[in-house]
Design a protein around this motif. Structure first.
Motif, PDB file in Angstrom:
ATOM      1  N   ALA A 201     -29.245  11.381  34.000  1.00 15.64           N
ATOM      2  CA  ALA A 201     -27.972  11.772  34.610  1.00 15.64           C
ATOM      3  C   ALA A 201     -27.078  12.413  33.560  1.00 15.64           C
ATOM      4  O   ALA A 201     -27.044  11.976  32.406  1.00 15.64           O
ATOM      5  CB  ALA A 201     -27.277  10.558  35.210  1.00 15.64           C
ATOM      6  N   ILE A 202     -26.381  13.472  33.960  1.00 17.89           N
ATOM      7  CA  ILE A 202     -25.380  14.121  33.110  1.00 17.89           C
ATOM      8  C   ILE A 202     -24.054  14.062  33.860  1.00 17.89           C
ATOM      9  O   ILE A 202     -23.932  14.593  34.969  1.00 17.89           O
ATOM     10  CB  ILE A 202     -25.741  15.592  32.832  1.00 17.89           C
ATOM     11  N   ASP A 203     -23.065  13.432  33.269  1.00 22.17           N
ATOM     12  CA  ASP A 203     -21.750  13.325  33.897  1.00 22.17           C
ATOM     13  C   ASP A 203     -20.700  14.015  33.039  1.00 22.17           C
ATOM     14  O   ASP A 203     -20.627  13.793  31.822  1.00 22.17           O
ATOM     15  CB  ASP A 203     -21.361  11.858  34.078  1.00 22.17           C
ATOM     16  N   VAL A 204     -19.892  14.855  33.670  1.00 20.52           N
ATOM     17  CA  VAL A 204     -18.758  15.480  32.997  1.00 20.52           C
ATOM     18  C   VAL A 204     -17.545  15.362  33.917  1.00 20.52           C
ATOM     19  O   VAL A 204     -17.676  15.181  35.123  1.00 20.52           O
ATOM     20  CB  VAL A 204     -19.015  16.974  32.676  1.00 20.52           C
ATOM     21  N   GLU A 205     -16.376  15.434  33.336  1.00 32.56           N
ATOM     22  CA  GLU A 205     -15.149  15.381  34.125  1.00 32.56           C
ATOM     23  C   GLU A 205     -14.644  16.797  34.376  1.00 32.56           C
ATOM     24  O   GLU A 205     -14.560  17.605  33.460  1.00 32.56           O
ATOM     25  CB  GLU A 205     -14.073  14.572  33.400  1.00 32.56           C
ATOM     26  N   THR A 206     -14.347  17.090  35.634  1.00 29.91           N
ATOM     27  CA  THR A 206     -13.742  18.380  35.975  1.00 29.91           C
ATOM     28  C   THR A 206     -12.261  18.120  36.260  1.00 29.91           C
ATOM     29  O   THR A 206     -11.922  17.339  37.140  1.00 29.91           O
ATOM     30  CB  THR A 206     -14.425  19.013  37.203  1.00 29.91           C
ATOM     31  N   VAL A 207     -11.410  18.775  35.491  1.00 30.82           N
ATOM     32  CA  VAL A 207      -9.967  18.566  35.621  1.00 30.82           C
ATOM     33  C   VAL A 207      -9.316  19.862  36.091  1.00 30.82           C
ATOM     34  O   VAL A 207      -9.490  20.922  35.475  1.00 30.82           O
ATOM     35  CB  VAL A 207      -9.343  18.109  34.296  1.00 30.82           C
ATOM     36  N   PHE A 208      -8.568  19.778  37.173  1.00 35.37           N
ATOM     37  CA  PHE A 208      -7.876  20.925  37.765  1.00 35.37           C
ATOM     38  C   PHE A 208      -6.379  20.758  37.530  1.00 35.37           C
ATOM     39  O   PHE A 208      -5.840  19.656  37.663  1.00 35.37           O
ATOM     40  CB  PHE A 208      -8.184  21.011  39.261  1.00 35.37           C
ATOM     41  N   ALA A 259      -8.460  15.003  38.587  1.00 39.27           N
ATOM     42  CA  ALA A 259      -9.662  14.737  37.793  1.00 39.27           C
ATOM     43  C   ALA A 259     -10.768  14.221  38.702  1.00 39.27           C
ATOM     44  O   ALA A 259     -10.591  13.216  39.400  1.00 39.27           O
ATOM     45  CB  ALA A 259      -9.364  13.719  36.694  1.00 39.27           C
ATOM     46  N   LEU A 260     -11.897  14.935  38.697  1.00 40.59           N
ATOM     47  CA  LEU A 260     -13.039  14.572  39.534  1.00 40.59           C
ATOM     48  C   LEU A 260     -14.307  14.548  38.683  1.00 40.59           C
ATOM     49  O   LEU A 260     -14.495  15.410  37.827  1.00 40.59           O
ATOM     50  CB  LEU A 260     -13.214  15.583  40.680  1.00 40.59           C
ATOM     51  N   ASN A 261     -15.173  13.585  38.933  1.00 38.74           N
ATOM     52  CA  ASN A 261     -16.443  13.535  38.217  1.00 38.74           C
ATOM     53  C   ASN A 261     -17.415  14.575  38.773  1.00 38.74           C
ATOM     54  O   ASN A 261     -17.390  14.899  39.961  1.00 38.74           O
ATOM     55  CB  ASN A 261     -17.076  12.148  38.342  1.00 38.74           C
ATOM     56  N   ALA A 262     -18.236  15.091  37.889  1.00 38.34           N
ATOM     57  CA  ALA A 262     -19.315  15.998  38.307  1.00 38.34           C
ATOM     58  C   ALA A 262     -20.605  15.503  37.673  1.00 38.34           C
ATOM     59  O   ALA A 262     -20.700  15.412  36.446  1.00 38.34           O
ATOM     60  CB  ALA A 262     -19.028  17.430  37.864  1.00 38.34           C
ATOM     61  N   ARG A 263     -21.578  15.171  38.502  1.00 42.85           N
ATOM     62  CA  ARG A 263     -22.863  14.677  38.001  1.00 42.85           C
ATOM     63  C   ARG A 263     -23.965  15.691  38.272  1.00 42.85           C
ATOM     64  O   ARG A 263     -24.021  16.310  39.341  1.00 42.85           O
ATOM     65  CB  ARG A 263     -23.229  13.351  38.655  1.00 42.85           C
ATOM     66  N   ALA A 264     -24.813  15.859  37.280  1.00 41.59           N
ATOM     67  CA  ALA A 264     -26.031  16.655  37.447  1.00 41.59           C
ATOM     68  C   ALA A 264     -27.217  15.780  37.074  1.00 41.59           C
ATOM     69  O   ALA A 264     -27.084  14.811  36.310  1.00 41.59           O
ATOM     70  CB  ALA A 264     -25.984  17.899  36.553  1.00 41.59           C
ATOM     71  N   TRP A 265     -28.388  16.123  37.607  1.00 40.74           N
ATOM     72  CA  TRP A 265     -29.635  15.460  37.237  1.00 40.74           C
ATOM     73  C   TRP A 265     -30.455  16.411  36.378  1.00 40.74           C
ATOM     74  O   TRP A 265     -30.682  17.558  36.765  1.00 40.74           O
ATOM     75  CB  TRP A 265     -30.432  15.064  38.472  1.00 40.74           C
ATOM     76  N   ALA A 266     -30.878  15.924  35.221  1.00 43.25           N
ATOM     77  CA  ALA A 266     -31.724  16.714  34.321  1.00 43.25           C
ATOM     78  C   ALA A 266     -33.158  16.202  34.391  1.00 43.25           C
ATOM     79  O   ALA A 266     -33.383  14.993  34.338  1.00 43.25           O
ATOM     80  CB  ALA A 266     -31.203  16.618  32.895  1.00 43.25           C
ATOM     81  N   ILE A 267     -34.106  17.119  34.494  1.00 43.80           N
ATOM     82  CA  ILE A 267     -35.525  16.796  34.535  1.00 43.80           C
ATOM     83  C   ILE A 267     -36.198  17.472  33.336  1.00 43.80           C
ATOM     84  O   ILE A 267     -35.991  18.659  33.110  1.00 43.80           O
ATOM     85  CB  ILE A 267     -36.168  17.224  35.877  1.00 43.80           C
TER      86      ILE A 267
END
Length: 272
Positions: A201-208, A259-267
């Protein structure tokens, strides 16, 4: 309901999702066991966020970015960190039929694109074909089912306003964007070392800065959600906006930023 995804203008895409692509690309590359000075291919390179991150972190001997959109490639060629770099090359191409010879790369990567490829298994087979023996084969996709919060808020609001929008929801359209389907896809690819496959899992914060900073890029017409809005009536767009504003209110800070979390899945895997 059928709405074709639009992918032809890099500028609006950068304001919509592209601005969050680089932080995810950086986290993805941090997780890879890759050497400096090797040959890379970036499949579905889009506006060049991952390509630029590879150049900065790994100083590749060469990197080829492949994408079907000449408009996106034009934006990639102009990206800071890429302009004037002779080791960087961009070509128009299809992930399912890469315009590259067998074993052309020591690392084949793809960022936020695999779910848009009509035949993902054919694309991963191409990744494996282009990778040299022992080569790295890795990709990442958004967690559309819930982890990519800006999109989850949008599609939940759209479905509440227009039931037909449910069929366009990226969480529904892209079941591949979860750990087990990704693991299965990599493990089944010809030439893949099945024991090397892992999902992270890759989590980053997206802030607007405010709600308009979150909402207005959805009006740019690039990608599934903006393409849907472009096809909607003015009344429907207004209703989706107002519904989405209400749902993100709990994530709004005292200064108006969101502020919203954004998750990606890395394979990640390797060619045997």
């Amino acid at each position: 309901m059928v709405v074709a995804d639009r992918w032809h203008d890099g500028g609006p895409y950068e304001r919509y999702i592209g601005r969050w692509s680089r932080p995810v690309a950086d986290r993805f590359l941090e997780s890879l066991d890759a050497e400096r000075g090797i040959r890379w291919v970036d499949v579905g390179c889009g506006t060049g966020a991952l390509t630029a991150a590879v150049v900065e972190r790994y100083a590749p001997s060469s990197i080829v970015g492949v994408d079907p959109s000449e408009g996106f490639l034009a934006a990639a060629r102009d990206r800071p960190g890429i302009v004037g770099r002779p080791e960087v090359r961009f070509v128009v191409g299809d992930a399912q039929h890469l315009p590259l010879p067998d074993g052309a790369a020591d690392a084949v990567v793809s960022g936020l694109v695999l779910n848009f490829v009509p035949d993902a298994a054919a694309a991963v087979a191409e990744f494996s074909r282009v990778a040299a023996p022992g080569g790295l084969i890795a990709a990442y996709v958004w967690d559309y089912s819930g982890g990519m919060r800006m999109l989850r808020h949008f599609w939940d609001a759209a479905a509440a306003v227009d039931p037909a929008a449910v069929a366009l929801d990226e969480g529904r359209r892209f079941p591949i964007c979860d750990p087990q389907p990704l693991r299965d896809l990599w493990s089944a690819a010809p030439g893949m070392d099945g024991d090397s496959v892992r999902v992270d899992a890759i989590d980053v914060e997206t802030v607007f800065s405010d709600f308009d900073d979150l909402w207005s890029p959805f009006l740019g017409g690039q990608g599934p959600a903006p393409s849907y809005l472009a096809s909607a009536t003015d009344a429907a767009r207004t209703a989706v906006r107002d519904r989405m504003r209400a749902t993100v209110e709990p994530a709004t800070r005292p200064d108006g930023s969101i502020a919203l979390n954004a998750r990606a899945w890395a394979i990640v895997g390797r060619r045997s």
